[in-house]
Design a protein around this motif. Sequence first.
Motif, mmCIF file in Angstrom:
data_model
loop_
_atom_site.group_PDB
_atom_site.id
_atom_site.type_symbol
_atom_site.label_atom_id
_atom_site.label_comp_id
_atom_site.label_asym_id
_atom_site.label_seq_id
_atom_site.Cartn_x
_atom_site.Cartn_y
_atom_site.Cartn_z
ATOM 1 N N TYR A 1 -0.126 -6.240 -4.656
ATOM 2 C CA TYR A 1 -1.404 -6.905 -4.471
ATOM 3 C C TYR A 1 -2.171 -6.665 -5.713
ATOM 4 O O TYR A 1 -2.355 -5.565 -6.007
ATOM 5 N N ILE B 1 -6.228 -6.469 -6.032
ATOM 6 C CA ILE B 1 -7.649 -6.881 -5.549
ATOM 7 C C ILE B 1 -8.623 -6.823 -6.383
ATOM 8 O O ILE B 1 -8.850 -5.762 -6.987
ATOM 9 N N LYS C 1 -13.563 -3.011 -2.706
ATOM 10 C CA LYS C 1 -11.891 -3.093 -3.079
ATOM 11 C C LYS C 1 -10.966 -2.057 -2.305
ATOM 12 O O LYS C 1 -10.116 -2.021 -1.773
ATOM 13 N N THR C 2 -11.839 -0.639 -2.424
ATOM 14 C CA THR C 2 -10.869 0.557 -2.009
ATOM 15 C C THR C 2 -11.117 0.595 -0.574
ATOM 16 O O THR C 2 -10.036 0.904 0.086
ATOM 17 N N ALA D 1 -8.374 -1.907 0.745
ATOM 18 C CA ALA D 1 -6.964 -1.293 0.329
ATOM 19 C C ALA D 1 -6.534 -0.040 1.292
ATOM 20 O O ALA D 1 -5.577 -0.136 1.771
ATOM 21 N N ASN D 2 -7.766 0.659 1.614
ATOM 22 C CA ASN D 2 -7.429 1.824 2.651
ATOM 23 C C ASN D 2 -7.239 1.508 3.757
ATOM 24 O O ASN D 2 -6.417 1.860 4.419
ATOM 25 N N ILE E 1 -3.647 -0.181 3.912
ATOM 26 C CA ILE E 1 -2.500 1.262 3.824
ATOM 27 C C ILE E 1 -2.501 1.860 5.194
ATOM 28 O O ILE E 1 -1.542 2.378 5.439
ATOM 29 N N ARG F 1 -1.689 7.931 -5.841
ATOM 30 C CA ARG F 1 -2.713 7.157 -6.595
ATOM 31 C C ARG F 1 -2.697 7.407 -8.046
ATOM 32 O O ARG F 1 -2.415 8.401 -8.444
ATOM 33 N N VAL G 1 -1.233 3.042 -5.299
ATOM 34 C CA VAL G 1 -2.574 2.457 -5.582
ATOM 35 C C VAL G 1 -3.142 2.781 -7.144
ATOM 36 O O VAL G 1 -3.180 3.687 -7.278
ATOM 37 N N GLU H 1 -5.790 2.435 -9.291
ATOM 38 C CA GLU H 1 -7.211 2.418 -9.752
ATOM 39 C C GLU H 1 -7.853 2.191 -10.983
ATOM 40 O O GLU H 1 -7.262 2.417 -11.979
ATOM 41 N N ILE I 1 -0.445 -1.717 -5.318
ATOM 42 C CA ILE I 1 -1.896 -2.227 -4.922
ATOM 43 C C ILE I 1 -2.422 -1.920 -6.170
ATOM 44 O O ILE I 1 -2.849 -0.671 -6.483
ATOM 45 N N LEU J 1 -6.437 -2.145 -8.045
ATOM 46 C CA LEU J 1 -7.631 -2.389 -7.778
ATOM 47 C C LEU J 1 -8.472 -2.816 -9.400
ATOM 48 O O LEU J 1 -8.047 -1.869 -10.117
#
Length: 280
Positions: free
Chosen positions: A8, A10, A18-19, A22-23, A26, A64, A100, A102, A129, A131
């Motif tokens: 994904y 975002i 966004k975070t 996502a959180n 998840i 992350r 993720v 970032e 994911i 971001l």
Amino acid sequence: DRQMNHAYLIEGTHGVGKTTLANAFIKTLLCQNPVSGPAGQQDCCNRCQSCRSFDHDNHPDVKRIKAAQDKNTISVKQIRDELVKDISIRPYGSLYKIYVIEEAERLTIEAQNAMLKTLEEPPAYGLIIMLAESAASFLPTILSRCVKISLQPLDIKMVKAELSRRGIEEGKAGIAAAFAQGSIGQALKLCEDEGFEEMRQALFQFLGQIPQLSQLEVLKGAQLWEQFKSEQEAIFSLLLIWYRDILVYQETHDPAQILCSDQLETIGKMASYYDNRKLI
């Protein structure tokens, strides 16, 4: 699960959520889908433990990836080490192993290319994911393998309402909401910025005194630009908000439409002092 994708993207402006999105995604996956454990109470405990681990940012199946502190980009080596090689190791205690990335717009072209095979043939448990503020910096081959979710800035009234819900004083909430351009994250940072609040109060105090000042005294107000010379753009934005409020009050006389609600009395006086042509 059958409708889930393995990657994904975002996208949305900084602080738009966004975070947070996502959180939430998840946590839903991790806390509702334990791999093993007896049914009933033990299964519930496993889920709660998974939630607690995620909340404390130490869940073994969530990785992350972000640019190193002294770097502006996410390098190909970093992607190979932290994603491409690592994803071959099965998840520790969940159905998914989640990565993720970032500020994914910092991925170099080489790093994006290094991800391609993983995106094309991911393990069943793998989920990536990314971001980013914008999808413009990504290769078409990356974009074609991701589900893109674009977050739009929130309405000013919604941001202000959320700030008020968190106990922030109405006048400060209104200014922060207007200034943040639909980003709750940015608005919260402004509310906590004592320097911004000092500048706002000093500028509005000066602007509210203008009808009683001589031309010379008004010109002396230029010292505000010297005092806050590193915040020139912010000063002009505050000026726009101030005169916008006066114009809106002049046209509607509706306090609910005023962003600087803690300056309402002064704005009412200013609406009588200026005519419509001067305001525009």
